[in-house]
Scaffold this motif. Structure first.
Motif, short mmCIF file in Angstrom:
data_model
loop_
_atom_site.label_atom_id
_atom_site.label_comp_id
_atom_site.label_asym_id
_atom_site.label_seq_id
_atom_site.Cartn_x
_atom_site.Cartn_y
_atom_site.Cartn_z
N TRP A 58 2.62 -5.83 -0.40
CA TRP A 58 2.74 -5.09 -1.65
C TRP A 58 4.19 -5.04 -2.12
O TRP A 58 5.08 -4.74 -1.32
CB TRP A 58 2.25 -3.65 -1.49
CG TRP A 58 0.80 -3.51 -1.21
CD1 TRP A 58 0.21 -3.39 0.03
CD2 TRP A 58 -0.27 -3.45 -2.16
NE1 TRP A 58 -1.16 -3.27 -0.10
CE2 TRP A 58 -1.48 -3.31 -1.43
CE3 TRP A 58 -0.33 -3.50 -3.55
CZ2 TRP A 58 -2.72 -3.21 -2.06
CZ3 TRP A 58 -1.56 -3.41 -4.17
CH2 TRP A 58 -2.74 -3.27 -3.43
N GLN A 98 -1.79 2.05 6.03
CA GLN A 98 -1.52 1.88 4.60
C GLN A 98 -0.10 2.33 4.27
O GLN A 98 0.61 1.66 3.52
CB GLN A 98 -2.53 2.66 3.77
CG GLN A 98 -3.91 2.03 3.75
CD GLN A 98 -4.84 2.75 2.80
OE1 GLN A 98 -4.60 2.75 1.60
NE2 GLN A 98 -5.89 3.37 3.32
N ASP A 99 0.31 3.46 4.83
CA ASP A 99 1.67 3.95 4.58
C ASP A 99 2.70 2.92 5.02
O ASP A 99 3.73 2.72 4.35
CB ASP A 99 1.91 5.28 5.31
CG ASP A 99 1.15 6.43 4.68
OD1 ASP A 99 0.68 6.28 3.53
OD2 ASP A 99 1.02 7.48 5.35
N THR A 120 6.81 -2.79 -4.12
CA THR A 120 6.86 -1.34 -4.25
C THR A 120 7.89 -0.94 -5.30
O THR A 120 8.89 -1.61 -5.50
CB THR A 120 7.22 -0.65 -2.92
OG1 THR A 120 8.59 -0.91 -2.60
CG2 THR A 120 6.34 -1.15 -1.78
N LEU A 124 0.42 5.55 -6.77
CA LEU A 124 -0.14 6.41 -5.73
C LEU A 124 0.12 7.88 -6.01
O LEU A 124 -0.60 8.75 -5.51
CB LEU A 124 0.44 6.03 -4.37
CG LEU A 124 0.27 4.56 -3.95
CD1 LEU A 124 0.93 4.33 -2.59
CD2 LEU A 124 -1.20 4.16 -3.91
N PRO A 144 -1.99 -8.88 -1.29
CA PRO A 144 -2.33 -7.56 -0.72
C PRO A 144 -3.62 -7.57 0.09
O PRO A 144 -3.73 -6.82 1.07
CB PRO A 144 -2.48 -6.68 -1.97
CG PRO A 144 -1.62 -7.34 -3.00
CD PRO A 144 -1.76 -8.81 -2.74
N HIS A 163 5.55 6.82 -6.70
CA HIS A 163 5.50 5.72 -5.74
C HIS A 163 4.40 4.77 -6.21
O HIS A 163 3.22 5.11 -6.20
CB HIS A 163 5.20 6.25 -4.34
CG HIS A 163 5.23 5.19 -3.28
ND1 HIS A 163 4.85 5.43 -1.97
CD2 HIS A 163 5.59 3.88 -3.31
CE1 HIS A 163 4.97 4.32 -1.27
NE2 HIS A 163 5.42 3.37 -2.06
N ASP A 174 -9.07 -0.90 -4.63
CA ASP A 174 -8.19 0.27 -4.71
C ASP A 174 -8.91 1.50 -4.14
O ASP A 174 -8.34 2.25 -3.34
CB ASP A 174 -7.81 0.49 -6.18
CG ASP A 174 -7.20 1.85 -6.44
OD1 ASP A 174 -6.03 2.04 -6.09
OD2 ASP A 174 -7.91 2.73 -7.00
N VAL A 231 2.69 0.91 -5.92
CA VAL A 231 2.57 -0.36 -5.20
C VAL A 231 1.84 -1.33 -6.13
O VAL A 231 0.93 -0.93 -6.86
CB VAL A 231 1.84 -0.21 -3.84
CG1 VAL A 231 2.65 0.66 -2.91
CG2 VAL A 231 0.43 0.35 -4.01
N GLY A 273 6.83 -4.34 0.84
CA GLY A 273 6.31 -3.82 2.10
C GLY A 273 5.56 -4.89 2.86
O GLY A 273 6.08 -5.97 3.11
N TYR A 318 2.88 0.22 2.46
CA TYR A 318 3.49 0.64 1.20
C TYR A 318 4.96 1.01 1.35
O TYR A 318 5.61 1.39 0.38
CB TYR A 318 2.75 1.86 0.64
CG TYR A 318 1.26 1.69 0.46
CD1 TYR A 318 0.70 0.44 0.20
CD2 TYR A 318 0.39 2.79 0.55
CE1 TYR A 318 -0.66 0.28 0.05
CE2 TYR A 318 -0.98 2.64 0.37
CZ TYR A 318 -1.50 1.38 0.13
OH TYR A 318 -2.85 1.22 -0.02
N THR A 319 5.49 0.92 2.56
CA THR A 319 6.89 1.21 2.83
C THR A 319 7.71 -0.07 2.66
O THR A 319 7.34 -1.12 3.18
CB THR A 319 7.08 1.75 4.25
OG1 THR A 319 6.34 2.97 4.38
CG2 THR A 319 8.55 2.00 4.56
#
Length: 399
Positions: free
Chosen positions: A325, A304-305, A327, A353, A109, A334, A290, A336, A322, A308-309
């Protein structure tokens, strides 16, 4: 022509362009207030610990052999932390709360964060290929995006290089660098696992190559780049990249052990390449990482989104990968996270999250204790993040 051009460019547009260009080159400078805020974030009073977590961890140590450090935080406060067991069983050295662990794949990450920082700054593009940076790279069409999401189809360099070293009976004590591995790949052209972008195939080669690209783009070693651009801005004062290519013995006191304490796992030449592993850190610094992400000190929310997708097919209805990460999506949460398993170290680092829960478990004894965390998840109010807890087909690898 110049006058005509100027007269038709609105001032707000010029300002937007200026701000955009400036933000690409903006470097985060820490202040005294940042240090104070981080100190407050890390305040922990054992009198206020969550007793159920303490009972759970002591039982995990007693019945499942957990040996390591743990931190649990919820809504910005540490509700439990502890150091349990040995740093070095042979010498009977105990762990302490500030012990530094080889993070194994929990490194990924942070490597992904570094790469996305360069993308956000306009110094990299997700669809650039590896060959643009390493012309001798023997595979066509492998992009940054594919490396981040484990879709390159590459073979695992760990096994490839290990076979070369054993056949040649080379000295396994001296570490090799990422650049050494890139040259070996160019020279030997090992067969890939599958075609690029065909399927998800987790392996360390992807992130070793990403770290090599960071070095090419930045003109700095991965060690220097991470220190200046990730660790220092995040306040991670006890975190560093260590490579056996530079150190005869990596300067940390925590030793990795096999599952029955029969021996310490010796560092070797494969502890040289970094990016897929090679970051050493503490439970507190991982909590600061974090926090830095949540505060957008390293990456914007949009990037970031994207990280995390899930960029692969969903596994077992809940799991995906992602950019750097793993997920989990389920029960309205949600999460990660990433696991790690390397040379006597085994870890899990989770960030819910939705519920604002952070769990850090760093272990230097490679047993199955980290597969027995269901009760801990229930205590903190997050779903069970364990693939074997769910039915269905898909990738089952935990690291």
């Amino acid at each position: 022509m110049v006058r005509f051009f100027r007269s038709f460019i609105p001032v707000p547009f010029i300002l937007l362009m200026f701000i955009s260009c400036s933000s690409k080159n903006k470097k985060v400078v820490r202040t005294v207030e940042d240090d104070r805020a981080d100190s407050l974030l890390l305040v922990y009073d054992p009198k206020n610990e969550e007793p159920r977590i303490d009972a759970f961890m002591k039982n995990l140590h007693r019945t499942r052999g957990f040996n390591g450090n743990v931190l649990v935080a919820k809504k910005g406060k540490i509700i439990y932390q502890n150091a349990i067991g040995w740093a070095d069983y042979l010498h009977k050295d105990s762990l302490d709360i500030h012990s530094k662990f080889e993070l194994a794949s929990v490194t990924k990450p942070m490597t992904a964060t570094a790469v996305l920082m360069l993308v956000e700054q306009g110094k990299l593009k997700l669809d650039q290929t590896v060959k643009e940076f390493y012309p001798n790279f023997p595979y066509e069409g492998i992009t940054i995006r594919m490396l981040l999401s484990h879709r390159s189809g590459m073979m695992n360099y760990v096994y490839f290089v290990d076979n070369l070293w054993k056949k040649a009976k080379k000295d396994e004590r001296k570490g090799i660098s990422n650049q050494d591995v890139m040259e070996l790949i160019a020279q030997h052209k090992p067969a890939p696992y599958t075609q690029p972008n065909r399927k998800f195939h987790y392996n360390n080669s992807n992130y070793m190559v990403l770290a090599a690209i960071v070095e090419k783009v930045s003109g700095k070693s991965f060690t220097e780049f991470m220190k200046e651009n990730v660790f220092e801005p995040a306040g991670m004062k006890n975190t560093a990249v260590y490579s056996k290519a530079l150190y005869e013995k990596i300067p940390v006191d925590v030793v990795g052990h096999d599952r029955t304490w029969r021996y310490s796992v010796v560092q070797n030449f494969l502890d040289g390449p970094v990016g897929d592993k090679g970051i050493y850190s503490t439970i507190h610094d991982l909590y600061l990482f974090d926090h830095a992400l949540k505060e957008q000190k390293l990456l914007s929310k949009a990037w970031q989104d994207s990280a995390y997708t899930g960029h692969n097919e969903m596994s077992r209805g809940h799991f995906n990968y992602g950019y750097g990460w793993r997920t989990f999506q389920g029960d309205g949460h949600h999460v990660v996270y990433h696991t790690g398993w390397w040379h006597g170290f085994r870890h899990i680092y989770l960030r819910d999250l939705t519920a604002d829960v952070t769990i850090v478990l760093l272990s230097n004894l490679t047993n199955g204790s980290l597969l027995k965390l269901d009760e801990l998840f229930h205590i903190v109010g997050m779903p069970v993040v364990r693939k074997s807890a769910y039915t269905g087909s898909g990738e089952t690898s935990e690291d």
